[in-house]
Design a protein around this motif. Structure first.
Motif, short mmCIF file in Angstrom:
data_model
loop_
_atom_site.label_atom_id
_atom_site.label_comp_id
_atom_site.label_asym_id
_atom_site.label_seq_id
_atom_site.Cartn_x
_atom_site.Cartn_y
_atom_site.Cartn_z
N TYR A 18 19.97 2.99 2.42
CA TYR A 18 19.39 3.93 3.38
C TYR A 18 18.21 3.30 4.11
CZ TYR A 18 17.33 8.27 5.20
OH TYR A 18 16.81 9.24 6.01
N ALA A 19 17.38 2.55 3.38
CA ALA A 19 16.25 1.86 4.00
C ALA A 19 16.75 0.85 5.03
CB ALA A 19 15.41 1.15 2.93
N TYR A 20 17.83 0.18 4.72
CA TYR A 20 18.44 -0.76 5.66
C TYR A 20 18.84 -0.02 6.94
CZ TYR A 20 21.63 -4.52 7.19
OH TYR A 20 22.26 -5.52 7.89
N GLN A 21 19.41 1.17 6.77
CA GLN A 21 19.89 1.96 7.91
C GLN A 21 18.74 2.40 8.81
OE1 GLN A 21 21.10 6.13 7.30
NE2 GLN A 21 23.09 5.56 8.17
N VAL A 22 17.63 2.84 8.22
CA VAL A 22 16.51 3.37 9.02
C VAL A 22 15.45 2.31 9.31
CG1 VAL A 22 16.88 5.72 8.18
CG2 VAL A 22 15.23 4.23 6.99
N GLN A 23 15.76 1.05 8.93
CA GLN A 23 14.88 -0.09 9.18
C GLN A 23 13.53 0.07 8.49
OE1 GLN A 23 14.69 -0.99 13.39
NE2 GLN A 23 16.91 -0.79 13.65
N ALA A 24 13.59 0.53 7.24
CA ALA A 24 12.37 0.65 6.43
C ALA A 24 12.13 -0.64 5.66
CB ALA A 24 12.48 1.82 5.47
N GLU A 25 10.89 -0.97 5.46
CA GLU A 25 10.54 -2.21 4.76
C GLU A 25 10.40 -2.03 3.25
OE1 GLU A 25 5.88 -2.86 5.21
OE2 GLU A 25 6.80 -2.20 7.09
N ALA A 26 10.29 -0.76 2.80
CA ALA A 26 10.02 -0.52 1.38
C ALA A 26 10.79 0.68 0.86
CB ALA A 26 8.53 -0.32 1.15
N VAL A 27 11.18 0.59 -0.39
CA VAL A 27 11.69 1.72 -1.15
C VAL A 27 10.67 2.00 -2.24
CG1 VAL A 27 13.44 2.50 -2.79
CG2 VAL A 27 14.13 1.27 -0.72
N THR A 63 18.05 -7.51 -2.42
CA THR A 63 17.62 -8.35 -1.30
C THR A 63 18.67 -9.40 -0.98
OG1 THR A 63 15.28 -8.02 -1.82
CG2 THR A 63 15.84 -9.96 -0.51
N LEU A 64 19.24 -10.00 -2.02
CA LEU A 64 20.30 -10.99 -1.81
C LEU A 64 21.54 -10.33 -1.21
CD1 LEU A 64 20.09 -13.09 -5.11
CD2 LEU A 64 19.37 -13.81 -2.82
N GLY A 65 21.90 -9.17 -1.72
CA GLY A 65 23.12 -8.50 -1.29
C GLY A 65 23.06 -7.95 0.13
N LEU A 66 21.88 -7.56 0.56
CA LEU A 66 21.72 -7.02 1.92
C LEU A 66 21.25 -8.08 2.92
CD1 LEU A 66 19.99 -3.57 1.17
CD2 LEU A 66 22.39 -3.98 1.78
N ALA A 67 20.87 -9.24 2.41
CA ALA A 67 20.30 -10.30 3.25
C ALA A 67 19.14 -9.76 4.08
CB ALA A 67 21.38 -10.90 4.16
N LYS A 68 18.35 -8.92 3.42
CA LYS A 68 17.19 -8.31 4.08
C LYS A 68 16.12 -8.08 3.03
CE LYS A 68 15.80 -4.36 6.97
NZ LYS A 68 15.17 -5.17 8.02
N ASP A 69 14.89 -8.36 3.37
CA ASP A 69 13.79 -8.23 2.42
C ASP A 69 13.30 -6.79 2.39
OD1 ASP A 69 11.80 -8.68 0.62
OD2 ASP A 69 10.46 -9.71 2.02
N ILE A 70 13.92 -5.97 1.55
CA ILE A 70 13.47 -4.59 1.33
C ILE A 70 12.72 -4.57 0.01
CG2 ILE A 70 14.19 -2.21 0.92
CD1 ILE A 70 16.62 -2.78 2.72
N ARG A 71 11.47 -4.20 0.07
CA ARG A 71 10.56 -4.28 -1.08
C ARG A 71 10.62 -3.00 -1.91
NH1 ARG A 71 6.84 -4.87 1.94
NH2 ARG A 71 5.83 -2.83 1.91
N PHE A 72 10.80 -3.13 -3.22
CA PHE A 72 10.71 -1.98 -4.12
C PHE A 72 9.25 -1.84 -4.56
CE2 PHE A 72 15.34 -1.99 -5.93
CZ PHE A 72 15.82 -1.74 -4.65
N GLU A 73 8.66 -0.71 -4.26
CA GLU A 73 7.27 -0.45 -4.65
C GLU A 73 7.25 0.57 -5.79
OE1 GLU A 73 4.83 0.74 -1.38
OE2 GLU A 73 5.06 -1.16 -0.31
N THR A 74 6.42 0.28 -6.80
CA THR A 74 6.29 1.16 -7.96
C THR A 74 4.81 1.43 -8.21
OG1 THR A 74 6.33 -0.81 -9.38
CG2 THR A 74 8.42 0.35 -9.05
N PRO A 75 4.19 2.28 -7.39
CA PRO A 75 2.74 2.47 -7.48
C PRO A 75 2.25 3.09 -8.78
CG PRO A 75 3.74 4.03 -5.93
CD PRO A 75 4.79 3.04 -6.28
N LEU A 76 3.14 3.67 -9.56
CA LEU A 76 2.72 4.31 -10.82
C LEU A 76 3.08 3.48 -12.04
CD1 LEU A 76 3.89 7.99 -10.13
CD2 LEU A 76 1.83 6.83 -9.31
N MET A 77 3.63 2.30 -11.85
CA MET A 77 4.22 1.54 -12.95
C MET A 77 3.28 1.37 -14.14
SD MET A 77 6.80 0.01 -14.29
CE MET A 77 8.00 -0.18 -12.96
N TRP A 78 2.02 1.08 -13.89
CA TRP A 78 1.09 0.81 -14.99
C TRP A 78 0.05 1.92 -15.17
CZ3 TRP A 78 3.75 -2.44 -17.41
CH2 TRP A 78 4.45 -3.45 -16.76
N LEU A 79 0.31 3.09 -14.58
CA LEU A 79 -0.60 4.23 -14.71
C LEU A 79 -0.12 5.16 -15.82
CD1 LEU A 79 -1.41 3.16 -11.88
CD2 LEU A 79 -1.58 5.55 -11.14
#
Length: 231
Positions: free
Chosen positions: A111-120, A148-164
């Motif tokens: 979906y991010a690829y479709q809407v040209q988003a840089e992050a999930v 990233t490899l499969g889409l050939a696009k650098d879509i970044r996964f962000e986890t802002p709560l990972m260590w909270l």
């Protein structure tokens, strides 16, 4: 134009992520998954929350095929939702939905690829994660690399709560002026009760304990959050 996609369930964690994303991105798209979950009212809660908070768009995807494959107390009405003590004693609790985050993050990336988003953005957390293997930092990074490899696009996964922990997550929401939004409007409870929830399941236990810790030790929790954010 900075765009992000938030994996959004309408619970405490994903709503906190949405609130933060709205401050950091020009466009924020929400994606919610209908997988035939036991507490289906979370979909309605998520739609109302994203609209009231000002998300750019909100898509609900039908992934009910997951329900056919993943046996869990969140996908089967005949499997009781364990209370906190039973959940803690069982190792991997029955509330674990096998493959859920593998599927959700992969589809969110498409979906991010479709809407040209840089992050999930996802609210998974390794500090308070009930032992779910697909909430670990190692897993998210590995899947991010594969996507990233499969889409050939650098879509970044962000986890802002990972260590909270949950107290710090409450503090984060409060820092954006949305403590009451999280308290009253989100649905975290495994039994599908909005707000304070049932008070018995593991999700409610973590949520209420975190809130009490934050309210009783506010300055210390805020300071610890700032230290984590500075790393």
């Amino acid at each position: 134009m900075k765009r992000a996609v938030v994996v959004f369930s309408g619970g405490q964690d994903s709503t906190t992520c949405l609130i933060q994303a709205l401050e950091n991105y020009d466009e924020v798209h929400c994606v919610t998954f209908d997988y035939g979950q036991r507490h289906r009212q979370e979909i309605e809660v998520a739609l109302k929350l994203s609209a009231s908070l000002g998300a750019t768009a909100h898509k609900v995807l039908d992934v009910t095929l997951l329900n056919e494959l993943a046996v869990s107390s969140l996908t089967r009405n005949n499997i009781p939702v364990p209370d906190f003590e039973k959940s803690e004693a069982s190792g991997l609790p029955s509330t674990f939905v096998p493959g859920r985050n593998i599927l959700f993050l992969t589809l969110a990336a498409i979906y991010a690829y479709q809407v040209q988003a840089e992050a999930v953005i996802t609210g998974v957390c390794e500090t308070d994660f009930s032992g779910y293997p697909d909430c670990r930092d190692e897993f998210v990074k590995a899947l991010n690399h594969a996507v990233t490899l499969g889409l050939a696009k650098d879509i970044r996964f962000e986890t802002p709560l990972m260590w909270l922990n949950k107290a710090q997550t409450w503090a984060l929401a409060d820092s954006y002026g949305h403590l009451d939004t999280i308290k009253e409007q989100t649905l975290t409870c495994y039994n599908g009760i909005q707000g304070a929830g049932c008070g018995e399941c593991a999700a409610c236990h973590l949520r209420s304990n975190g809130l009490n810790e934050y309210l009783n030790q506010k300055e210390a929790v805020i300071q610890s959050l700032k230290q984590l954010q500075a790393k």
